[in-house]
Write a protein that holds these residues in place. Sequence first.
Motif, mmCIF file in Angstrom:
data_model
loop_
_atom_site.group_PDB
_atom_site.id
_atom_site.type_symbol
_atom_site.label_atom_id
_atom_site.label_comp_id
_atom_site.label_asym_id
_atom_site.label_seq_id
_atom_site.Cartn_x
_atom_site.Cartn_y
_atom_site.Cartn_z
ATOM 1 N N UNK A 187 -3.817 0.326 -2.610
ATOM 2 C CA UNK A 187 -3.346 -0.966 -2.150
ATOM 3 C C UNK A 187 -4.192 -2.087 -2.712
ATOM 4 N N UNK A 188 -3.882 -3.292 -2.288
ATOM 5 C CA UNK A 188 -4.604 -4.464 -2.750
ATOM 6 C C UNK A 188 -5.202 -5.237 -1.601
ATOM 7 N N UNK A 189 -5.757 -6.389 -1.885
ATOM 8 C CA UNK A 189 -6.450 -7.166 -0.872
ATOM 9 C C UNK A 189 -5.491 -7.680 0.211
ATOM 10 N N UNK A 216 0.824 -1.196 0.000
ATOM 11 C CA UNK A 216 0.000 0.000 0.000
ATOM 12 C C UNK A 216 0.863 1.252 0.000
ATOM 13 N N UNK A 217 0.285 2.369 -0.459
ATOM 14 C CA UNK A 217 0.981 3.653 -0.479
ATOM 15 C C UNK A 217 0.000 4.744 -0.107
ATOM 16 N N UNK A 235 -12.511 -3.038 4.718
ATOM 17 C CA UNK A 235 -11.927 -4.255 4.161
ATOM 18 C C UNK A 235 -11.652 -4.051 2.675
ATOM 19 N N UNK A 236 -10.394 -4.205 2.280
ATOM 20 C CA UNK A 236 -10.026 -4.148 0.864
ATOM 21 C C UNK A 236 -10.045 -5.572 0.323
ATOM 22 N N UNK A 237 -11.035 -5.881 -0.522
ATOM 23 C CA UNK A 237 -11.136 -7.236 -1.062
ATOM 24 C C UNK A 237 -10.627 -7.314 -2.497
ATOM 25 N N UNK A 238 -9.894 -6.299 -2.901
ATOM 26 C CA UNK A 238 -9.305 -6.238 -4.233
ATOM 27 C C UNK A 238 -8.448 -4.989 -4.306
ATOM 28 N N UNK A 239 -8.103 -4.571 -5.522
ATOM 29 C CA UNK A 239 -7.347 -3.327 -5.680
ATOM 30 C C UNK A 239 -8.226 -2.148 -5.270
ATOM 31 N N UNK A 240 -7.736 -1.355 -4.331
ATOM 32 C CA UNK A 240 -8.497 -0.231 -3.786
ATOM 33 C C UNK A 240 -7.679 1.040 -3.921
ATOM 34 N N UNK A 241 -8.330 2.135 -4.323
ATOM 35 C CA UNK A 241 -7.680 3.449 -4.381
ATOM 36 C C UNK A 241 -8.728 4.501 -4.050
ATOM 37 N N UNK A 242 -8.360 5.424 -3.179
ATOM 38 C CA UNK A 242 -9.296 6.497 -2.844
ATOM 39 C C UNK A 242 -8.527 7.759 -2.499
ATOM 40 N N UNK A 249 -13.626 9.572 -1.595
ATOM 41 C CA UNK A 249 -13.938 9.451 -3.016
ATOM 42 C C UNK A 249 -13.135 8.260 -3.537
ATOM 43 N N UNK A 250 -13.814 7.222 -3.978
ATOM 44 C CA UNK A 250 -13.127 6.025 -4.461
ATOM 45 C C UNK A 250 -12.787 6.180 -5.933
ATOM 46 N N UNK A 251 -11.505 5.976 -6.237
ATOM 47 C CA UNK A 251 -11.025 6.052 -7.616
ATOM 48 C C UNK A 251 -11.216 4.708 -8.309
ATOM 49 N N UNK A 252 -11.023 3.636 -7.543
ATOM 50 C CA UNK A 252 -11.250 2.290 -8.059
ATOM 51 C C UNK A 252 -12.465 1.684 -7.404
ATOM 52 N N UNK A 253 -12.438 0.370 -7.220
ATOM 53 C CA UNK A 253 -13.547 -0.319 -6.554
ATOM 54 C C UNK A 253 -13.580 0.079 -5.080
ATOM 55 N N UNK A 254 -14.735 0.525 -4.555
ATOM 56 C CA UNK A 254 -14.792 0.903 -3.141
ATOM 57 C C UNK A 254 -14.507 -0.284 -2.219
#
Length: 279
Positions: free
Chosen positions: A25-27, A2-3, A78-85, A44-49
């Motif tokens: 980050x990812x799951x 994650x970053x 919970x990040x269940x995949x690639x997440x970016x916000x 604000x979610x850039x990818x999948x919330x």
Amino acid sequence: MSASHWILPAPELRPFIDRYWSWEGGSGDALPMMLPGTGAELFFHIGEPFLMGAPGALPDRAPRAHLNYAHDSPLMLVADGAVAFVSVRIRSGALRHLCAQPIAELANAQLDAREIWGIELAELSARLSETADLAARARLLDRWLLGLLAAHKRGHALIDDAALRLYYRHRDTQIDALAGHYRISRRHFERLFKQELGCTPKSFLRTARFHQTVRDLFLAPDSEILGLALDHGYYDQSHFIHEFSAFVGERPTRFFAHARNAHFYAPSLKEAGSGRSPR
């Protein structure tokens, strides 16, 4: 891996907005529990919330843009995949200047931000997703928030002052003395405070003390828990354990044995000064 990155808002917004910050980050990069606090986070979610829910409950998918303004209850993310916000960190007591709704209606809820700010918010969310970097997103957020401030900034400046005193001086501030400082009765002060911030001054102070203690324990993991709790105004060990368990649902030693830190518990920019911004 994650970053996380942060950037300051426009100077006119800094009394109300602490920072904008992003996370990717990812799951495998689990987000921590989001603990009670006196400010608010607008995501604000850039990818999948991510998924979110109360501890022990089945989490739900977060809206594309949502407001978390939780004084009393923790929230699992919970990040269940690639997440970016990208998130807007709203200072304690400042949400009332950015929307038309009574703040009591927003407290202790996770709300789809479109229900608060409508189509303009939905358009902003789409533009943030199309924008490449945090600095450009910050400029979009600056324009939108300055417009909200111009439309919704409220009176009762003593409430803003009281929120700051209760947050930053929670160990030494007495509510009776604070009401006397404003030359109003305690009853009138409590009624006005709850009307504007959605909670009583006593509840606000209690949450502020808890939040700052937890933040400092995350930032100084080698600190002795009881000593730091006493520094923040807890009477003794049993007082801190009781309060911590009421907010989190488990004892502090157990929580910190497996807890993950995140930008929720970064140093306050008001305390640290302007800091360095990646603009």
